[in-house]
Design a protein around this motif. Structure first.
Motif, PDB file in Angstrom:
ATOM      1  N   LEU A  31       1.015  -1.680   0.000  1.00 10.73           N
ATOM      2  CA  LEU A  31       0.388   0.277   0.132  1.00 10.73           C
ATOM      3  C   LEU A  31       0.453   1.420   0.137  1.00 10.73           C
ATOM      4  O   LEU A  31       0.617   2.578  -0.759  1.00 10.73           O
ATOM      5  N   LYS A  34       1.972   1.714  -3.655  1.00 13.33           N
ATOM      6  CA  LYS A  34       0.933   2.549  -4.378  1.00 13.33           C
ATOM      7  C   LYS A  34       1.034   3.537  -4.000  1.00 13.33           C
ATOM      8  O   LYS A  34       0.600   4.344  -4.695  1.00 13.33           O
ATOM      9  N   PHE A  35       1.236   4.082  -2.780  1.00 12.44           N
ATOM     10  CA  PHE A  35       0.653   5.322  -2.547  1.00 12.44           C
ATOM     11  C   PHE A  35       1.610   6.336  -2.956  1.00 12.44           C
ATOM     12  O   PHE A  35       1.338   7.347  -3.454  1.00 12.44           O
ATOM     13  N   LEU A  93      -3.019  11.461   5.242  1.00  6.79           N
ATOM     14  CA  LEU A  93      -4.670  10.428   5.679  1.00  6.79           C
ATOM     15  C   LEU A  93      -4.047   9.313   5.205  1.00  6.79           C
ATOM     16  O   LEU A  93      -4.795   8.716   6.062  1.00  6.79           O
ATOM     17  N   ALA A  94      -3.582   9.001   4.108  1.00  5.95           N
ATOM     18  CA  ALA A  94      -3.485   7.912   3.884  1.00  5.95           C
ATOM     19  C   ALA A  94      -2.362   7.012   4.432  1.00  5.95           C
ATOM     20  O   ALA A  94      -2.548   6.380   4.846  1.00  5.95           O
ATOM     21  N   LEU A  97      -4.254   5.923   7.294  1.00  8.03           N
ATOM     22  CA  LEU A  97      -5.065   4.677   7.659  1.00  8.03           C
ATOM     23  C   LEU A  97      -3.867   3.457   7.257  1.00  8.03           C
ATOM     24  O   LEU A  97      -4.043   2.040   8.048  1.00  8.03           O
ATOM     25  N   ILE A  98      -3.313   3.824   6.372  1.00  9.53           N
ATOM     26  CA  ILE A  98      -1.920   2.375   6.360  1.00  9.53           C
ATOM     27  C   ILE A  98      -1.331   2.539   7.782  1.00  9.53           C
ATOM     28  O   ILE A  98      -1.663   0.853   7.798  1.00  9.53           O
ATOM     29  N   ARG A 100      -3.479   2.603  10.280  1.00  6.89           N
ATOM     30  CA  ARG A 100      -4.392   1.029  10.904  1.00  6.89           C
ATOM     31  C   ARG A 100      -4.214   0.208  10.560  1.00  6.89           C
ATOM     32  O   ARG A 100      -4.897  -0.904  11.228  1.00  6.89           O
ATOM     33  N   ILE A 101      -4.207   0.145   9.095  1.00  6.70           N
ATOM     34  CA  ILE A 101      -4.312  -1.218   9.242  1.00  6.70           C
ATOM     35  C   ILE A 101      -3.451  -1.992   9.217  1.00  6.70           C
ATOM     36  O   ILE A 101      -3.597  -3.385   8.900  1.00  6.70           O
ATOM     37  N   GLN A 104      -4.465  -3.761  12.378  1.00  4.06           N
ATOM     38  CA  GLN A 104      -5.543  -4.528  12.570  1.00  4.06           C
ATOM     39  C   GLN A 104      -5.331  -5.646  11.315  1.00  4.06           C
ATOM     40  O   GLN A 104      -6.260  -6.245  12.357  1.00  4.06           O
ATOM     41  N   CYS A 105      -4.761  -5.600  10.769  1.00  8.13           N
ATOM     42  CA  CYS A 105      -4.940  -6.654   9.853  1.00  8.13           C
ATOM     43  C   CYS A 105      -3.474  -7.180   9.582  1.00  8.13           C
ATOM     44  O   CYS A 105      -3.567  -8.441   9.363  1.00  8.13           O
TER      45      CYS A 105
END
Lengths: 117, 496
Positions: A31, A34-35, A93-94, A97-98, A100-101, A104-105
């Motif tokens: 990710l 990607k970003f 922001l991205a 989010l990464i 937190r992903i 969590q995962c």
């Protein structure tokens, strides 16, 4: 054709950069990579718009004694300053989010995340 | 009497300032931020109402920001299409009311003020987007609403919320960039960013860059509007977001693409320099595809919010098709469907949110029989379902009828057929939903013990459901309101 491309080298460069960024966004599984692709695309568009304002042999349009035209068009630069602020907030922001992903995962690879879903 | 000119600027300044202050207001007690943001939204609604009445009486008007005359300064321009701010304010206010109980349950208390701040920012972005007359300003407002939208999807705390938000962010950011690129090209061609000024200067511009610019604008706005092959970000994002946010996202944020497209048309038709026929053809097909495919996927969904999300794709398809037809009936139908679909979809999403809040379940299988336990909410959802199928005399009928008429008028009766075919599909899955709520045996008898939703949720849903009916009965009002704008838009084509 080649001559026209050479003459518009700055525009051609931004188109190539844009495509490199798009390629990264589509093909990279990580990710963050990607970003980064998206950031490259942003840079390409910003470079394109700044290049619009360039006048050959132009100077910065700051008024004063001994300053004479031609001037560089300052408006695209002002626009892109705003654009950079927007890009910065998108990046912040991205990335959050990464994070937190990841929490969590436990992974930020898109293919592994698809399995988690 | 004309209202005080800076009122148009206040329309943006009030919610923007309100949004920034919200976290401060809610610092000690989170519930204060809810009251505060509701107050801000009510104030904005009053301003919006005055402006809409004004535009209905005298037609479009504009305001020059900071006294810098257009095309040098930023111009705020309010026309009939901008009247979408009335719906934005209405849904915004109702979503604020609905959020009170929802937010208290769904998120930690210290986060609630930020939730309201984001919601206000999102609405500000949309209001600004609808009223700006400047291309770069359009981009900035688009980014305000997109960024707050991505963050709002992530707040729900569901397991894959962040992933859905990230997917939304990547697609959204790419489309924004494509739009920015097009704005850059238009600036290079005309030396201006003011929409009216650009329109005037485009004549005689070389064809190739123009085609790239308008193609890029259309592509970008179609991603924002989630037209069929570009829709992949939508279902997860809209289904996973908190229900009041889903209502805003599905009812309003996807419409940003449509409003943007209307602005593109204003420039293209107004300048006469761009041949939109090829693009219109693409839009018609995109619309027809979205109608059928959105409805097709929706039939197979068991998750109620997922189903509503796919239904948004097919309804956006109606609007895109109406725009692509470029006939006066099609355009009018599409513009009015922007308003009506917002109301209908908000009814459905808020109603579904109330069901999920009370029962804790979100699939049709689990929710079977809930109609007996929560009669008011389910009745409201049923009204929404009937409206979205387009059965007279509800809000959905008028616009779909007009778009079908537009298809015939433009000489493409095939698309009218696609429209009816799509409506049949939509009918199937909404019947399935209503059937499950009322007539299927409950899977778990405990669902019959559930109580009706609290007033702060029920009242917004009921208001919206009655609006679905009112907009159907008084369907000619919005039609005649939007007609002058469409006529003005299509005038260069020979009156459409």
């Amino acid at each position: 054709m080649i001559a026209a491309l050479w003459h518009n080298l700055d525009y051609a460069a931004s188109v190539i950069l844009f495509c490199i960024g798009l390629y990264a966004v589509i093909t990279k599984e990580n990710l963050i990579k990607k970003f980064m692709g998206l950031n490259i695309m942003e840079t390409a568009v910003f470079a394109f718009i700044v290049a619009i304002g360039v006048v050959e042999g132009g100077e910065a349009p700051i008024m004063g004694a001994g300053v004479e035209p031609p001037f560089i068009n300052p408006l695209p630069q002002a626009l892109i300053l705003t654009g950079i602020v927007v890009a910065l907030s998108t990046t912040a922001l991205a990335l959050s989010l990464i994070i937190r992903i990841w929490k969590q995962c436990g992974t930020i690879e898109a293919d592994e995340l698809r399995e988690v879903e | 009497m004309t209202p005080w000119p800076p009122l148009l600027a206040l329309l943006i300044v009030v919610p923007l300032t309100g949004a920034v202050i919200t976290p401060v207001v809610g610092r000690t007690r989170a519930v204060r931020s809810a009251d505060w943001s509701l107050g801000v939204m009510l104030a904005t609604s009053v301003i919006a109402l005055v402006l809409v009445v004004q535009v209905a009486r005298v037609g479009p008007f504009s305001y020059v920001v900071g006294g810098w005359v257009a095309p040098y300064g930023i111009e705020l321009r309010f026309d009939e299409f901008g009247a979408v701010i009335a719906v934005i304010c209405l849904l915004g206010t109702l979503a604020m009311v609905f959020s009170r109980r929802y937010a208290a349950q769904a998120m930690a208390e210290q986060r609630i003020p930020y939730y309201y701040a984001l919601l206000l920012l999102n609405l500000t972005g949309m209001i600004g987007f609808a009223v700006t007359g400047d291309l770069f300003n359009l981009f900035v407002f688009m980014e305000i609403l997109s960024l707050s939208g991505y963050a709002l999807v992530a707040v729900s705390g569901e397991k894959i919320a962040e992933m859905a938000a990230f997917k939304y962010l990547v697609m959204g950011a790419i489309s924004s960039l494509v739009i920015l690129l097009a704005i850059g090209i238009l600036y290079a061609l005309t030396g201006s960013l003011n929409m009216a000024d650009v329109t005037g200067r485009l004549a005689g511009a070389p064809a190739a860059p123009l085609a790239v610019a308008f193609g890029a604008l259309t592509l970008g706005f179609m991603v924002k509007a989630a037209a069929f092959p570009l829709h992949i970000w939508l279902p997860d994002a809209h289904a996973i977001a908190p229900s009041p946010v889903s209502a805003i996202l599905s009812g309003l944020v996807v419409k940003v693409g449509i409003i943007g497209m209307l602005r593109v048309y204003q420039i293209a038709y107004g300048s006469g320099a761009v041949d939109m026929r090829a693009l219109n053809h693409v839009l018609m097909w995109l619309g027809a595809l979205s109608i059928v495919m959105g409805a097709f996927f929706a039939v197979f969904q068991d998750d109620i919010k997922m189903m509503l999300a796919y239904s948004t794709i097919s309804n956006i398809g109606y609007i895109i098709m109406g725009l692509g037809l470029a006939s006066s009936y099609g355009m009018i139908g599409a513009s009015v469907h922007v308003f009506n679909h917002a109301i209908i979809k908000a009814t459905l999403f808020l109603g579904a949110g109330a069901l999920i809040f009370q029962t804790g379940k979100r699939t049709l299988t689990d929710l079977a029989g809930v109609g007996h336990a929560m009669p008011w909410t389910v009745a409201a959802i049923s009204v929404g379902a009937i409206s979205i199928v387009g059965i007279p005399p509800t809000a959905g009928f008028v616009c779909k009828w007009y778009i079908a008429l537009g298809a015939v008028q433009a000489g493409h009766p095939f698309f009218a057929f696609a429209l009816v075919f799509g409506a049949l599909f939509i009918f199937i899955y909404y019947i399935r939903m209503v059937n499950a709520f009322y007539f299927r045996q409950p899977r778990d008898p405990a669902i019959l013990e559930v109580t009706e939703a609290p007033a702060s949720m029920l009242v917004p849903v009921l208001i919206l459901a009655s609006l679905c009916l009112i907009m159907g009965v008084m369907g000619s009002l919005p039609l005649s309101f939007i007609e002058p704008a469409v006529q003005r838009l299509l005038l260069p084509l020979g009156g459409g």
